[in-house]
Design an enzyme around this catalytic site. Structure first.
Site, PDB file in Angstrom:
ATOM      1  N   GLU A  81      42.117  39.913  26.141  1.00  0.00           N
ATOM      2  CA  GLU A  81      42.774  40.531  24.980  1.00  0.00           C
ATOM      3  C   GLU A  81      43.394  39.447  24.099  1.00  0.00           C
ATOM      4  O   GLU A  81      43.764  38.372  24.587  1.00  0.00           O
ATOM      5  CB  GLU A  81      43.870  41.492  25.490  1.00  0.00           C
ATOM      6  CG  GLU A  81      44.638  42.182  24.374  1.00  0.00           C
ATOM      7  CD  GLU A  81      45.510  43.344  24.876  1.00  0.00           C
ATOM      8  OE1 GLU A  81      45.667  43.490  26.110  1.00  0.00           O
ATOM      9  OE2 GLU A  81      46.019  44.094  24.024  1.00  0.00           O
ATOM     10  N   ASN A 103      41.862  52.857  23.196  1.00  0.00           N
ATOM     11  CA  ASN A 103      42.482  52.323  24.413  1.00  0.00           C
ATOM     12  C   ASN A 103      43.852  52.951  24.584  1.00  0.00           C
ATOM     13  O   ASN A 103      44.637  53.014  23.625  1.00  0.00           O
ATOM     14  CB  ASN A 103      42.643  50.798  24.291  1.00  0.00           C
ATOM     15  CG  ASN A 103      43.559  50.237  25.372  1.00  0.00           C
ATOM     16  OD1 ASN A 103      43.151  50.097  26.526  1.00  0.00           O
ATOM     17  ND2 ASN A 103      44.802  49.916  25.012  1.00  0.00           N
ATOM     18  N   GLU A 104      44.143  53.429  25.774  1.00  0.00           N
ATOM     19  CA  GLU A 104      45.453  54.034  26.056  1.00  0.00           C
ATOM     20  C   GLU A 104      45.896  54.934  24.896  1.00  0.00           C
ATOM     21  O   GLU A 104      47.003  54.786  24.352  1.00  0.00           O
ATOM     22  CB  GLU A 104      46.500  52.956  26.404  1.00  0.00           C
ATOM     23  CG  GLU A 104      46.105  52.187  27.660  1.00  0.00           C
ATOM     24  CD  GLU A 104      47.224  51.383  28.323  1.00  0.00           C
ATOM     25  OE1 GLU A 104      48.290  51.214  27.719  1.00  0.00           O
ATOM     26  OE2 GLU A 104      47.002  50.923  29.465  1.00  0.00           O
ATOM     27  N   TYR A 111      48.237  49.763  37.090  1.00  0.00           N
ATOM     28  CA  TYR A 111      48.813  48.446  37.395  1.00  0.00           C
ATOM     29  C   TYR A 111      49.719  48.533  38.614  1.00  0.00           C
ATOM     30  O   TYR A 111      50.430  49.531  38.804  1.00  0.00           O
ATOM     31  CB  TYR A 111      49.633  47.940  36.200  1.00  0.00           C
ATOM     32  CG  TYR A 111      48.776  47.404  35.068  1.00  0.00           C
ATOM     33  CD1 TYR A 111      48.230  46.126  35.142  1.00  0.00           C
ATOM     34  CD2 TYR A 111      48.501  48.177  33.946  1.00  0.00           C
ATOM     35  CE1 TYR A 111      47.437  45.624  34.109  1.00  0.00           C
ATOM     36  CE2 TYR A 111      47.703  47.680  32.908  1.00  0.00           C
ATOM     37  CZ  TYR A 111      47.177  46.402  33.002  1.00  0.00           C
ATOM     38  OH  TYR A 111      46.392  45.912  31.993  1.00  0.00           O
ATOM     39  N   GLU A 144      41.390  48.500  33.376  1.00  0.00           N
ATOM     40  CA  GLU A 144      42.561  47.612  33.473  1.00  0.00           C
ATOM     41  C   GLU A 144      43.211  47.831  34.828  1.00  0.00           C
ATOM     42  O   GLU A 144      43.574  48.964  35.168  1.00  0.00           O
ATOM     43  CB  GLU A 144      43.580  47.902  32.359  1.00  0.00           C
ATOM     44  CG  GLU A 144      43.129  47.404  31.001  1.00  0.00           C
ATOM     45  CD  GLU A 144      44.179  47.557  29.909  1.00  0.00           C
ATOM     46  OE1 GLU A 144      45.388  47.478  30.230  1.00  0.00           O
ATOM     47  OE2 GLU A 144      43.778  47.753  28.747  1.00  0.00           O
ATOM     48  N   GLN A 203      44.208  39.963  33.426  1.00  0.00           N
ATOM     49  CA  GLN A 203      43.166  39.634  32.486  1.00  0.00           C
ATOM     50  C   GLN A 203      42.508  38.316  32.884  1.00  0.00           C
ATOM     51  O   GLN A 203      42.934  37.708  33.859  1.00  0.00           O
ATOM     52  CB  GLN A 203      43.748  39.546  31.094  1.00  0.00           C
ATOM     53  CG  GLN A 203      44.350  40.869  30.617  1.00  0.00           C
ATOM     54  CD  GLN A 203      44.683  40.907  29.126  1.00  0.00           C
ATOM     55  OE1 GLN A 203      44.388  39.990  28.382  1.00  0.00           O
ATOM     56  NE2 GLN A 203      45.333  41.990  28.690  1.00  0.00           N
TER      57      GLN A 203
HETATM   58  O1  AHR Z   1      46.850  44.342  29.770  1.00  0.00           O
HETATM   59  C1  AHR Z   1      48.020  44.420  29.037  1.00  0.00           C
HETATM   60  C2  AHR Z   1      48.220  45.776  28.386  1.00  0.00           C
HETATM   61  O2  AHR Z   1      48.355  46.747  29.374  1.00  0.00           O
HETATM   62  C3  AHR Z   1      47.082  46.290  27.557  1.00  0.00           C
HETATM   63  O3  AHR Z   1      47.124  45.796  26.263  1.00  0.00           O
HETATM   64  C4  AHR Z   1      47.292  47.760  27.571  1.00  0.00           C
HETATM   65  O4  AHR Z   1      46.094  48.488  27.441  1.00  0.00           O
HETATM   66  C5  AHR Z   1      47.990  48.009  28.890  1.00  0.00           C
HETATM   67  O5  AHR Z   1      49.118  48.784  28.746  1.00  0.00           O
END
Ligand code: AHR
Length: 540
Positions: free
Chosen positions: A70, A218-219, A285, A342, A391
């Site tokens: 990103e 995205n999101e 995450y 992600e 990432q």
């Molecule tokens: O990976 C960092 C961020 O995490 C991304 O930009 C977003 O899609 C997610 O919240």
């Protein structure tokens, strides 16, 4: 008692008492022997891995080992791109050391340009003469000024150099359908049409053939527009019509999926949007404390947050299982892939760095989070068709860290390299019975594993011992196949749970040859896994 009574008993009774003593002693030793035997059997049964080595047809998509880059912090600039005039050795502006490291990793697919950045990105700012490209403010990530030097050409050419497919995230949050179709035409059309001609004018005659995936937002439930699932499903349907029209069969359309366990989002999308997508994404995450607002240091942690990180990472299994069940109801044929585009551990940034740049170190704990997670994806490869760790460079659970002309391969990089053997191989179904790793009142399985057979008939077995306090012996049995030999065995472990590779000591954690296994019959091995270690065996 029995012995005392022998001396005070008439002679004729003594014989029978002696008999009784003998019998009792025999019974006792039998008891002891039986306990020992059962103990041994019990020990062997606690840690066993039975692998069905026959008849596997479920392919583990290579894209499960995908990456994400990103425009965030130093991922693109400094990480991937230093520019042609940089003193740092580069090939046409890309860091040479990084290219070589990534080529060795066999990256199958790369997602770009975001992330949250994607829904603020207007691709036309990033093509044409660099001097003419406008600067923009990266509103999500530290307010950093983005000069658009790295744009569509630079990204798609990078994918060509890495030999990977491109996964473009289109701007739905602040973009238009027209902007998206222009982008598709620019990248993929060979016709005499305005966007393809503009591309030619900008130095690229042929369309790129590596654009295989297009994310529709995205999101969208958060940074991508704060939409309800119903509103987003309508957006998806609208954008998808034109994405399909212009992209034809060249790429798969990816609908924006849920924020971890938001199963309502998944249900609504499967109900209202399933005809408009070829895959649905999912973001999850790992936060070691389990609390988003309390992330903690990437390296300064004890066993509590080591355990916490591993436990939180295992939630991926539950989220993927439940999401798959919801998808199965509307798509029993599994036409729609689940793309976990992600994932990874998210900690506090390194002290002294910009909070919005998400630069964090990477430890042995994170290597185990990666191996556990990829075992989960392998096991769910009937539905999980892609995953992209967040990432690639200098951001979150990165493969690679850079500082000036220095580069460090993180423990996570090494796990990805060890696990590359599973790419496009067939999953071997298995049954793992193992002891628990306990911490305080809590426990998780001490071992994680997954196995596959590649097109050459080689079997790869990945094993992780997450217990940091003891080695574990594991009996591995292949059902339906004899083991001729172990071709190779690699181990990744570390001096401490929070050991990491730094710019000064880049090889604290590095793969090494593993020798602690032996054959235990025609189709069995006994493997002794060191504490906090990951082992990959190749057998045939
Ligand atoms: O990976 C960092 C961020 O995490 C991304 O930009 C977003 O899609 C997610 O919240």
């Amino acid at each position: 008692m029995l012995f005392l009574s022998v001396y005070s008993t008439p002679k004729k009774n003594k014989k029978s008492i002696y008999k009784l003593i003998k019998l009792n002693a025999m019974r006792k030793s039998w008891l002891i022997v039986s306990f020992l035997f059962l103990g041994l059997i019990g020990y062997a049964q606690v840690n066993t891995l039975e692998i069905n080595a026959e008849g596997s047809t479920q392919q583990i998509s290579k894209n499960i080992y995908g990456q994400f880059a990103e425009h965030l912090g130093r991922c693109i600039y400094d990480g991937i791109w230093v520019g042609k005039d940089s003193k740092i050795p580069n090939i046409n502006g890309y860091r040479k050391d990084l290219l070589e490291a990534l080529q060795a990793l066999h990256v199958p697919v790369l997602r770009w340009p975001g992330g949250c950045f994607a829904d603020t990105y207007h691709w036309k700012n990033g093509v044409g003469p660099v001097a003419d490209r406008p600067k923009i403010k990266n509103v999500f990530w530290g307010g950093t000024v983005e000069n658009n030097e790295f744009g569509t050409h630079e990204f798609l050419n990078l994918c060509e150099m890495l030999g990977c497919d491109a996964y473009i995230s289109a701007n739905v949050g602040s973009g238009t359908v027209g902007e998206m179709v222009d982008w598709i035409e620019y990248m993929t059309s060979d016709d005499d049409v305005p966007m393809a001609n503009w591309r030619r004018q900008n130095g690229r005659e042929e369309p790129w053939t590596n654009v295989k995936f297009l994310g529709i937002g995205n999101e969208s439930w958060g940074c991508g527009g704060d939409m309800t699932p119903e509103f987003y499903a309508d957006k998806l349907r609208q954008f998808s019509v034109y994405a399909k029209m212009y992209g034809g069969t060249k790429f798969q359309r990816v609908g924006c999926g849920s924020n971890g366990p938001d199963y309502n989002w998944t249900s609504v999308l499967m109900e209202k949007g399933r005809g408009s997508m070829d895959a649905l994404s999912l973001h999850y995450y790992t936060i070691a404390t389990g609390k988003w607002e309390d992330k903690r240091s990437a390296t300064g942690f004890g066993e509590d947050l080591y355990f916490g990180g591993l436990k939180q990472a295992l939630k991926m299994d539950e989220i993927v299982t439940k999401s798959s069940q919801i998808m199965d109801e509307k798509d029993p044929q599994k036409r729609i892939g689940l793309f976990v585009d992600e994932w990874g551990i998210w900690t506090d940034v390194e002290p002294g760095t910009e909070p919005g740049h998400l630069f964090q170190q990477n430890t042995m704990r994170d290597a185990l989070i990666a191996s556990e997670t990829m075992d989960i994806f392998n096991h769910h490869s009937d539905r999980v068709k892609m995953a992209n760790i967040a990432q690639m460079v200098n951001v979150l659970q990165a493969m690679i860290l850079t500082r000036g002309d220095k580069m460090v391969l993180t423990p996570t990089y090494h796990v990805f390299k060890m696990y590359a053997v599973h790419q496009d191989a067939n999953l071997l179904k298995d049954k793992l019975t193992c002891e628990k790793y306990k911490f305080g009142e809590e426990e998780i399985p001490a071992i994680s594993s997954s196995s596959s057979i590649d097109k050459n008939g080689k079997i790869h077995i990945s094993l992780s011992n997450v217990n940091p306090n003891k080695e574990i012996q594991l009996a591995v049995k292949l059902n339906g196949k004899n083991i001729k030999k172990v071709n190779s065995a690699t181990v990744l472990t570390a001096p401490a749970i929070n050991s990491f590779n730094s710019f000064d000591k880049p090889n604290v954690i590095a793969p090494a040859e593993f020798k602690n296994y032996k054959k235990a019959g025609d189709n069995s091995l006994t493997v002794t896994l060191p504490a906090k270690s990951i082992v990959v065996l190749e057998v045939e």
